[in-house]
Design an enzyme around this catalytic site. Structure first.
Site, PDB file in Angstrom:
ATOM      1  N   ALA A   1      45.577 -23.888 -25.776  1.00 33.96           N
ATOM      2  CA  ALA A   1      45.736 -24.733 -24.385  1.00 33.96           C
ATOM      3  C   ALA A   1      44.305 -25.238 -24.237  1.00 33.96           C
ATOM      4  CB  ALA A   1      46.096 -23.648 -23.622  1.00 33.96           C
TER       5      ALA A   1
ATOM      6  N   GLY B   1      47.576 -21.051 -27.631  1.00 38.19           N
ATOM      7  CA  GLY B   1      48.679 -21.945 -27.322  1.00 38.19           C
ATOM      8  C   GLY B   1      49.124 -22.656 -28.698  1.00 38.19           C
TER       9      GLY B   1
ATOM     10  N   GLU C   1      51.209 -20.078 -30.488  1.00 37.77           N
ATOM     11  CA  GLU C   1      52.275 -19.786 -29.723  1.00 37.77           C
ATOM     12  C   GLU C   1      53.343 -20.843 -29.889  1.00 37.77           C
ATOM     13  OE1 GLU C   1      49.782 -19.101 -26.124  1.00 37.77           O
ATOM     14  OE2 GLU C   1      51.058 -17.246 -25.773  1.00 37.77           O
TER      15      GLU C   1
ATOM     16  N   GLU D   1      42.583 -15.588 -26.548  1.00 34.75           N
ATOM     17  CA  GLU D   1      42.699 -15.848 -25.196  1.00 34.75           C
ATOM     18  C   GLU D   1      41.918 -14.513 -24.272  1.00 34.75           C
ATOM     19  OE1 GLU D   1      45.461 -15.950 -26.832  1.00 34.75           O
ATOM     20  OE2 GLU D   1      46.723 -17.472 -26.320  1.00 34.75           O
TER      21      GLU D   1
HETATM   22  N1  CO8 Z   1      40.579 -26.711 -25.313  1.00 37.42           N
HETATM   23  C1  CO8 Z   1      39.798 -27.643 -25.165  1.00 37.42           C
HETATM   24  N2  CO8 Z   1      39.008 -28.444 -25.989  1.00 37.42           N
HETATM   25  C2  CO8 Z   1      38.812 -27.632 -27.297  1.00 37.42           C
HETATM   26  C3  CO8 Z   1      39.688 -26.648 -27.523  1.00 37.42           C
HETATM   27  C4  CO8 Z   1      40.570 -26.212 -26.461  1.00 37.42           C
HETATM   28  N3  CO8 Z   1      41.443 -25.090 -26.726  1.00 37.42           N
HETATM   29  N4  CO8 Z   1      39.518 -26.212 -28.978  1.00 37.42           N
HETATM   30  C5  CO8 Z   1      38.635 -26.989 -29.387  1.00 37.42           C
HETATM   31  N5  CO8 Z   1      38.080 -28.109 -28.415  1.00 37.42           N
HETATM   32  C6  CO8 Z   1      37.288 -29.171 -28.666  1.00 37.42           C
HETATM   33  C7  CO8 Z   1      35.658 -28.783 -28.381  1.00 37.42           C
HETATM   34  O1  CO8 Z   1      35.567 -28.723 -26.888  1.00 37.42           O
HETATM   35  C8  CO8 Z   1      35.122 -29.830 -28.852  1.00 37.42           C
HETATM   36  O2  CO8 Z   1      34.971 -30.787 -28.075  1.00 37.42           O
HETATM   37  P1  CO8 Z   1      33.632 -31.631 -27.884  1.00 37.42           P
HETATM   38  O3  CO8 Z   1      33.192 -32.436 -29.248  1.00 37.42           O
HETATM   39  O4  CO8 Z   1      33.877 -32.554 -26.838  1.00 37.42           O
HETATM   40  O5  CO8 Z   1      32.787 -30.459 -27.391  1.00 37.42           O
HETATM   41  C9  CO8 Z   1      36.048 -30.594 -30.041  1.00 37.42           C
HETATM   42  O6  CO8 Z   1      37.385 -29.831 -29.557  1.00 37.42           O
HETATM   43  C10 CO8 Z   1      35.639 -29.804 -31.241  1.00 37.42           C
HETATM   44  O7  CO8 Z   1      35.766 -28.455 -31.358  1.00 37.42           O
HETATM   45  P2  CO8 Z   1      34.597 -27.615 -31.864  1.00 37.42           P
HETATM   46  O8  CO8 Z   1      33.298 -28.459 -31.828  1.00 37.42           O
HETATM   47  O9  CO8 Z   1      34.408 -26.350 -31.430  1.00 37.42           O
HETATM   48  O10 CO8 Z   1      34.879 -27.256 -33.268  1.00 37.42           O
HETATM   49  P3  CO8 Z   1      34.623 -26.294 -34.471  1.00 37.42           P
HETATM   50  O11 CO8 Z   1      35.117 -26.791 -35.943  1.00 37.42           O
HETATM   51  O12 CO8 Z   1      33.012 -25.967 -34.346  1.00 37.42           O
HETATM   52  O13 CO8 Z   1      35.455 -24.954 -33.958  1.00 37.42           O
HETATM   53  C11 CO8 Z   1      37.247 -23.885 -33.140  1.00 37.42           C
HETATM   54  C12 CO8 Z   1      36.698 -24.912 -33.996  1.00 37.42           C
HETATM   55  C13 CO8 Z   1      36.808 -22.385 -33.684  1.00 37.42           C
HETATM   56  C14 CO8 Z   1      38.905 -23.899 -33.281  1.00 37.42           C
HETATM   57  C15 CO8 Z   1      36.799 -23.901 -31.474  1.00 37.42           C
HETATM   58  O14 CO8 Z   1      36.960 -25.106 -31.114  1.00 37.42           O
HETATM   59  C16 CO8 Z   1      37.358 -22.985 -30.676  1.00 37.42           C
HETATM   60  O15 CO8 Z   1      36.852 -21.698 -30.937  1.00 37.42           O
HETATM   61  N6  CO8 Z   1      38.284 -23.523 -29.649  1.00 37.42           N
HETATM   62  C17 CO8 Z   1      38.817 -22.791 -28.909  1.00 37.42           C
HETATM   63  C18 CO8 Z   1      40.121 -21.723 -29.397  1.00 37.42           C
HETATM   64  C19 CO8 Z   1      40.518 -21.033 -28.413  1.00 37.42           C
HETATM   65  O16 CO8 Z   1      40.120 -20.142 -27.566  1.00 37.42           O
HETATM   66  N7  CO8 Z   1      41.908 -21.172 -27.995  1.00 37.42           N
HETATM   67  C20 CO8 Z   1      42.859 -20.477 -27.102  1.00 37.42           C
HETATM   68  C21 CO8 Z   1      42.724 -21.223 -25.818  1.00 37.42           C
HETATM   69  S1  CO8 Z   1      43.399 -20.422 -24.517  1.00 37.42           S
HETATM   70  C22 CO8 Z   1      44.984 -20.675 -24.792  1.00 37.42           C
HETATM   71  O17 CO8 Z   1      45.734 -21.187 -25.632  1.00 37.42           O
HETATM   72  C23 CO8 Z   1      46.020 -19.911 -23.465  1.00 37.42           C
HETATM   73  C24 CO8 Z   1      47.253 -20.357 -23.753  1.00 37.42           C
HETATM   74  C25 CO8 Z   1      48.106 -19.631 -22.746  1.00 37.42           C
HETATM   75  C26 CO8 Z   1      48.082 -20.375 -21.478  1.00 37.42           C
HETATM   76  C27 CO8 Z   1      49.167 -20.286 -20.672  1.00 37.42           C
HETATM   77  C28 CO8 Z   1      48.604 -20.432 -19.121  1.00 37.42           C
HETATM   78  C29 CO8 Z   1      50.087 -20.076 -18.366  1.00 37.42           C
END
Ligand code: CO8
Length: 258
Positions: free
Chosen positions: A66, A109, A112, A132
């Site tokens: 998400a 997400g 999921e 998460e």
């Molecule tokens: N949301 C927003 N932006 C994201 C996300 C995300 N989930 N993942 C990556 N991005 C963005 C980064 O912020 C970055 O943007 P910017 O260049 O502007 O800083 C760009 O994508 C590239 O990402 P990275 O530089 O971090 O790339 P890496 O190759 O270094 O790392 C990873 C890749 C490991 C995937 C890393 O991006 C990461 O850890 N991302 C987050 C993963 C995460 O925690 N996902 C779970 C999110 S929570 C969720 O899904 C909850 C769902 C349930 C919600 C239900 C509500 C009711």
């Protein structure tokens, strides 16, 4: 097909292809993307020319979860009031089989969403996880339920409590994905699989999907009874007559989706 900004929609034969397309955010699932995926699936689902849907992302990320930037400032009353992300539930109402082709990150997400599809074909670079907890939340699009049903309590509990990822091999061993293919072959392999499904009788494929899904919703005895009745119903289709006649006449069947 409607105009979309965060996804690409294409058709190859009887397969509708949806590609998540927010590359700069690793296909993070924001509200717009959710509305668009749900709209595209519903449009393809009601299109008689479509017999299977393929959902995929990029090589680096199916979806990294998400959209954290969109979610971060929300309050409890906002997420509760708007039933945040409940729209994703509409995907499980789709009747057309949906295949997920996952390469790279399928986190939170993203994992999921892949599990909302009927099955997952993974590239050898795929990584699945429910991280998460590291953000101070828990899965919210069915992860704690579907991951547990897919891989069992031990692995699901460990992943949801620690946020660790599974690589493709572990995901295949655990039953989360149907098979792994080399990353360069993922799209073609998934398209071939979706094309095979789309070549079957659509009403019978829908019945088959409904029967398998019933296994998650009911007791064994009730599920077997449901299957038996649906099996009986297949004899009301012209496609059952055609499929069996084609076998006996040693030729390929020509299903009419009727
Ligand atoms: N949301 C927003 N932006 C994201 C996300 C995300 N989930 N993942 C990556 N991005 C963005 C980064 O912020 C970055 O943007 P910017 O260049 O502007 O800083 C760009 O994508 C590239 O990402 P990275 O530089 O971090 O790339 P890496 O190759 O270094 O790392 C990873 C890749 C490991 C995937 C890393 O991006 C990461 O850890 N991302 C987050 C993963 C995460 O925690 N996902 C779970 C999110 S929570 C969720 O899904 C909850 C769902 C349930 C919600 C239900 C509500 C009711």
């Amino acid at each position: 097909m409607s105009e979309f900004e965060t996804i690409l929609v294409d058709r190859k034969g009887r397969v509708g292809i949806i590609t998540l397309n927010r590359p700069k955010a690793l296909n993070a699932l924001n509200s717009q993307l959710m509305h668009e995926v749900v709209a595209a699936v519903e449009e393809l689902d009601t299109d008689a020319e479509i017999g299977a849907i393929l959902l995929t992302g990029s090589e680096k990320a199916f979806a990294a979860g998400a959209d954290i930037k969109e979610m971060a400032p929300k309050t409890f009353s906002e997420v509760y009031g708007e039933d945040f992300f409940s729209e994703w539930d509409r995907l499980s109402a789709a009747r057309t089989p949906i295949v997920a082709a996952v390469s790279g990150y399928a986190l939170g997400g993203g994992c999921e969403l892949a599990m909302l599809c009927d099955f997952i074909i993974a590239s050898d670079t795929a990584k699945f996880g429910q991280p998460e907890i590291k953000l101070g939340v828990i899965p919210g699009i069915g992860g704690s339920q579907r991951l547990t049903r897919a891989v069992g309590k031990a692995k699901a509990m460990e992943m949801v409590l620690t946020g660790r990822n599974m690589d493709a091999e572990e995901a295949e061993r655990a039953g989360l994905v149907s098979r792994i293919v080399p990353v360069a072959e993922l799209f073609d392999a998934a398209l071939e699989t979706a094309t095979t499904i789309a070549s079957m009788s659509l009403p019978v494929a829908i019945m088959a999907k409904e029967a398998v899904n019933r296994a998650f919703e009911t007791t064994l005895a009730e599920g077997v009874k449901f299957e038996r009745r649906v099996f009986h119903s297949t004899f009301a289709t012209a496609d059952q007559k055609e499929g069996m006649a084609a076998f006996i006449e040693k030729r390929a069947p020509e299903f009419k989706n009727a």
